[in-house]
Design an enzyme around this catalytic site. Sequence first.
Site, PDB file in Angstrom:
ATOM      1  N   ASP A  46       0.836  -1.193   0.000  1.00  0.00           N
ATOM      2  CA  ASP A  46       0.000   0.000   0.000  1.00  0.00           C
ATOM      3  C   ASP A  46       0.878   1.253   0.000  1.00  0.00           C
ATOM      4  O   ASP A  46       1.887   1.328   0.711  1.00  0.00           O
ATOM      5  CB  ASP A  46      -0.882  -0.022   1.252  1.00  0.00           C
ATOM      6  CG  ASP A  46      -1.901   1.088   1.292  1.00  0.00           C
ATOM      7  OD1 ASP A  46      -2.761   1.130   0.398  1.00  0.00           O
ATOM      8  OD2 ASP A  46      -1.836   1.921   2.222  1.00  0.00           O
TER       9      ASP A  46
ATOM     10  N   GLU B 156       1.566  -0.546  -5.170  1.00  0.00           N
ATOM     11  CA  GLU B 156       0.540   0.453  -5.405  1.00  0.00           C
ATOM     12  C   GLU B 156       1.258   1.796  -5.368  1.00  0.00           C
ATOM     13  O   GLU B 156       1.484   2.373  -4.297  1.00  0.00           O
ATOM     14  CB  GLU B 156      -0.555   0.418  -4.343  1.00  0.00           C
ATOM     15  CG  GLU B 156      -1.676   1.404  -4.645  1.00  0.00           C
ATOM     16  CD  GLU B 156      -2.320   2.033  -3.421  1.00  0.00           C
ATOM     17  OE1 GLU B 156      -3.474   2.475  -3.529  1.00  0.00           O
ATOM     18  OE2 GLU B 156      -1.666   2.115  -2.356  1.00  0.00           O
TER      19      GLU B 156
END
Length: 588
Positions: free
Chosen positions: A229, A302
């Site tokens: 993330d 990401e």
Amino acid sequence: MTTATPVGEPSTTTTLVHRPGGGAGEWWRDAVIYQIYPRSFADGSGDGIGDLPGITARLGHLARLGVDAVWLSPFYRSPQNDAGYDVADYRDVDPLFGTLDDFDAMLERAHRLRIRVIVDLVPNHTSSEHAWFRAALAAAPGSPERARYVFRDGRGPGGEEPPNNWTSVFGGAAWTRVTEPDGTPGQWYLHLFDTTQPDLDWTNPEVRDEFEQVLRFWLDRGVDGFRVDVAHGMVKAEGLPDWSGTSAMIDGAHEGELGSEDGSTGAGNRGPMWDQDGVHEIYRSWHRVLAEYDGDRCLVAEAWVEPLSRLARYVRPDEMHQAFNFSFLTTLWRADELRTVVTESLVANDVVGAPTTWVLSNHDVVRHASRLGLEVPGSKPNGIGAGDPQPDEEVGLRRARAASLMMLALPGSAYLYQGEELGLPEHTSLPDDERQDPTWWRSEHTERGRDGCRVPLPWEAQAPAYGFSPTGESWLSQPEAFGRYALDAQRGVAGSTYEVYRSALRLRREFRLGSGSLAWVDGLPNCAADTVVAFVNREILVLTNIGAAALRLPADLELVHASQDLPVADDGAVLVPTDTTVWARVGR
């Protein structure tokens, strides 16, 4: 009588832009990976929130669909202020989702079905309820406990102003002032997201060592990789300088002027808190950790990074293995722009020997079946509510199926977001009083946020909660339209979205498209550059018609698959209507 433009002979006018590459056994290079958002996939306990036993019970669906792996959004112990992306304990399962034993059972079942499992890792920040942050609040300024996070003295008289002018991705200031243990106003801590998500200080060796141990904890349990993330975050520019820009949840990474009406390039994420060179040493060290384990484990970034040539730095041979292609996701429904972003993506990744990782939807954006039905097809609002302009559901689904079939024919890896195989639209009439995304609150109700794409899945058209939960409970309400999208209403039905996806995944594997090449088909007669996307991958011609007029397939092409039923002209020619993708065999 239907009028149509002839496609012409495609085999003589092609431009090669990508050749097959990669090492043997590197499964992630051409895998189709399915994102599971645990709280909305399947509820086994009946409390209205999806869980790990629910996932285990539904893995057979994914095996029948034909995916190679799943990625699970966070299921860790968390106060759930940001749906689990505020982690309080990286080594435990939140009771909402089950137990570590439930995780092990799910992993074992997935592996028996030959489905690999990637788990989420959230290294930019922890929850404010993490033991480290509680210790930091109890400790004094300058203490080792505070050194794990980004604490700073404030500016102005008495330190009343934040240390700099940075804003949160979710809206509002990126700094919160603490009350010291003696009750006096104290230092400020950085949170690029919600106040309950304090940023870690990745210059601290203790932080780096802790996350390497977290990696090993889950690798020892048998996971096949990690989706990271905010992979472009973590490291901040020295001195934390002021920056007048703003940051967005998903920004494209276009080289040129793609994907916007005004020619802007989505330059929102170039600030001193993003894409600093120091992140790459972190990923090199993680790569070394994964290399100690057998089974070819992978790291997925990401990273909201631009341009594409800079994004490719994250997937150099000794760093991460995949990086989501948000440029592709954010490109409008225009043939010339789609062709440009595909070319630039393949070229940038070919330089570093990495696959391109395609994606159209995830848990942070409006579902592409709704985005593509907007007045500007493919534009990206931060949520859609009842009072907002509504997408055309029928047009959006037709374009979504065409876009997905085009994506699944591209060389590289592809990600599917749960429910897109059913053609699910965004829940655009979700009552505002149900919203739980912190974006809704922190933007002072100006951005509806991401709840509309996170609504629990419909499995059975006539069951309570459409089969999501045995009790009929659902943490977000499901729209009535979900009944016609339910899995049992589509399974075995020729031409349903589910069957279109299932056939596409089977044919993608059969023709080895993920590990194939790409050559653009040029010079189609009477076709403007902004109306047709056409390319050849191995022996398959892929043609997406975005123009208003139908196209006529040459008689010598063998139709392999299509995103919708194709009409036939009076003379027997197969027609490709607008917003349709076909796969046809060439060279036979």
